[in-house]
Design an enzyme around this catalytic site. Sequence first.
Site, mmCIF file in Angstrom:
data_model
loop_
_atom_site.group_PDB
_atom_site.id
_atom_site.type_symbol
_atom_site.label_atom_id
_atom_site.label_comp_id
_atom_site.label_asym_id
_atom_site.label_seq_id
_atom_site.Cartn_x
_atom_site.Cartn_y
_atom_site.Cartn_z
ATOM 1 C CG HIS A 217 -1.597 1.033 1.591
ATOM 2 N ND1 HIS A 217 -2.826 0.907 1.771
ATOM 3 C CD2 HIS A 217 -1.971 3.002 1.042
ATOM 4 C CE1 HIS A 217 -3.880 2.179 1.910
ATOM 5 N NE2 HIS A 217 -3.334 3.114 1.435
ATOM 6 C CG HIS B 72 -0.737 7.199 -0.658
ATOM 7 N ND1 HIS B 72 -2.276 7.132 -1.438
ATOM 8 C CD2 HIS B 72 -1.065 6.299 0.660
ATOM 9 C CE1 HIS B 72 -2.824 5.968 -0.370
ATOM 10 N NE2 HIS B 72 -2.347 6.055 0.418
ATOM 11 C CG LEU B 73 4.999 6.204 -5.223
ATOM 12 C CD1 LEU B 73 5.469 5.328 -6.550
ATOM 13 C CD2 LEU B 73 6.297 6.585 -4.828
ATOM 14 N NE ARG B 74 0.641 12.054 -2.041
ATOM 15 C CZ ARG B 74 -0.805 11.026 -1.184
ATOM 16 N NH1 ARG B 74 -1.841 10.844 -1.773
ATOM 17 N NH2 ARG B 74 -0.782 11.457 0.370
ATOM 18 C CG ASN C 127 -5.653 8.463 -2.960
ATOM 19 O OD1 ASN C 127 -4.068 8.155 -3.491
ATOM 20 N ND2 ASN C 127 -5.418 9.338 -1.678
ATOM 21 C CE LYS D 122 -7.969 1.933 -1.224
ATOM 22 N NZ LYS D 122 -6.568 1.767 -0.406
ATOM 23 C CG HIS E 223 -10.202 3.671 3.460
ATOM 24 N ND1 HIS E 223 -9.189 4.449 3.806
ATOM 25 C CD2 HIS E 223 -10.787 4.743 4.196
ATOM 26 C CE1 HIS E 223 -8.870 4.892 4.680
ATOM 27 N NE2 HIS E 223 -10.275 5.405 4.799
ATOM 28 C CG HIS F 80 -4.825 1.679 5.813
ATOM 29 N ND1 HIS F 80 -6.710 1.667 5.833
ATOM 30 C CD2 HIS F 80 -4.715 2.627 4.664
ATOM 31 C CE1 HIS F 80 -6.917 2.808 5.282
ATOM 32 N NE2 HIS F 80 -6.048 2.935 4.085
ATOM 33 C CG LEU G 48 -7.757 9.937 7.467
ATOM 34 C CD1 LEU G 48 -9.092 10.493 6.402
ATOM 35 C CD2 LEU G 48 -9.024 9.676 9.104
ATOM 36 C CG ASP H 159 -1.803 5.091 4.049
ATOM 37 O OD1 ASP H 159 -1.663 5.413 2.920
ATOM 38 O OD2 ASP H 159 -2.550 5.129 5.017
ATOM 39 C CG HIS I 155 -0.569 15.037 2.369
ATOM 40 N ND1 HIS I 155 -1.260 15.360 1.799
ATOM 41 C CD2 HIS I 155 -0.446 13.593 3.255
ATOM 42 C CE1 HIS I 155 -2.543 14.527 1.407
ATOM 43 N NE2 HIS I 155 -1.703 13.518 2.680
ATOM 44 C CB ALA J 259 -5.385 12.366 6.597
HETATM 45 C C1 NCD Z 1 -4.085 8.975 2.263
HETATM 46 C C2 NCD Z 1 -3.509 9.767 1.302
HETATM 47 O O1 NCD Z 1 -3.006 10.931 1.946
HETATM 48 O O2 NCD Z 1 -3.771 9.841 0.079
HETATM 49 N N1 NCD Z 1 -3.479 9.636 3.529
HETATM 50 C C3 NCD Z 1 -3.753 8.433 4.653
HETATM 51 O O3 NCD Z 1 -4.370 9.084 5.609
HETATM 52 N N2 NCD Z 1 -4.095 7.506 4.571
HETATM 53 C C4 NCD Z 1 -4.996 8.089 1.926
HETATM 54 C C5 NCD Z 1 -5.670 6.909 2.297
HETATM 55 O O4 NCD Z 1 -4.676 5.687 2.217
HETATM 56 O O5 NCD Z 1 -5.761 6.914 3.631
HETATM 57 ZN ZN ZN Z 2 -6.715 4.329 2.778
#
Ligand code: NCD
Ligand code: ZN
Length: 346
Positions: free
Chosen positions: A14, A16-18, A41, A99, A136, A174, A219, A247, A251, A263
């Site tokens: 899991h 997030h690379l943006r 996302n 997802k 999620h 998560h 989150l 996860d 940011h 988050a």
């Molecule tokens: C994630 C995000 O910033 O994209 N934020 C988080 O708090 N985990 C989104 C997610 O995985 O819920």
């Molecule tokens: Zn999530």
Amino acid sequence: MTKTITLPRPDDWHLHLRDGAMMEGVLPASRDFARAIIMPNLVPPVVTGADAAAYRDRILAALPEDQGFTPLMTLYLTEATDPADVAAAHADGIATAVKLYPAGATTNSASGVRDIEKVMGVLERMAEIGMPLCMHGEVTNAEVDIFDREAVFIDRVLDPLRRRLPELKIIMEHVTTADGVAYIESAEENLAGSLTVQHLMLNRNQMLVGGIRPHYYCLPILKRSIHQEALRRAATSGDRRFFLGTDSAPHAQHAKENACGCAGVFSAPLAVACYAQVFEEEGALDRLADFASLNGPAYYGLPPNSDTITLIREDAPQPLPETVATGAGPVVVFDPGSPLFWRVAN
Ligand code: NCD
Ligand code: ZN
């Protein structure tokens, strides 16, 4: 006393690379991992097979040359998702999983699912072709307390779905509560859970006592310590249904240190060392490979990685990086809040 352990190279189930400058800046932070499930996302989200193929190309183009890394792409499930497009993307090796974000559950989830009935056609098709669903697992109803949203999701959404479609392979991503752990342990098949660094190392006190710490806000939100203990027990048990998913969710610093902070915890640079610290504290270093390197691939039906990493346990606490610079501004790195003695050998 210095000691070392060697594991098959871990995967991050899991991540997030943006995109764009942020992605370029944070990609090298995942170099301890061979593969990762890449969250869809973005704004706008990665919905179709074509979106995922284009995003994968952007990731590969931004990857440093010496970083062996395979992004495993996911499709963001919307109420308009076409089952045939999902099945084609899976058959072509473009998308590994789909997802599900309940609409409004977390960062960039506005196009998520409001009514599960509307996506049953996609889910049925996925069950037929053996394509996994990452979830999620939180409800978003305003009347449900933020600390209860995972448990309520299990009762209202996950359990009914599993009874209706037991063939669907699900990952509850998560997991943050004892309820989530118990529910996964009660499932005979087609359910597994991933666990983050921050939910294993911290509870809500570290986020809220003595000042509010926005860099611990994610989150699902950090829970009380009885939940943290259940997660630590599950992670270190060797149970094949639990595996590593950071996860890691970068940011920019200004978006976290804000009157309405985003988050997400950016843990990628330290994640493997942090998991090793947890496993050492629990006397379970002999089970770290299961959690970090073996259980995830087995559940996803993939071979474990054939290369290895070596972790070194130093006598002194390791210096921690405070931020990673990106073209989208500095991103604050997860602070474990207690000394970290492990590091990954380079
Ligand atoms: C994630 C995000 O910033 O994209 N934020 C988080 O708090 N985990 C989104 C997610 O995985 O819920
Ligand atoms: Zn999530």
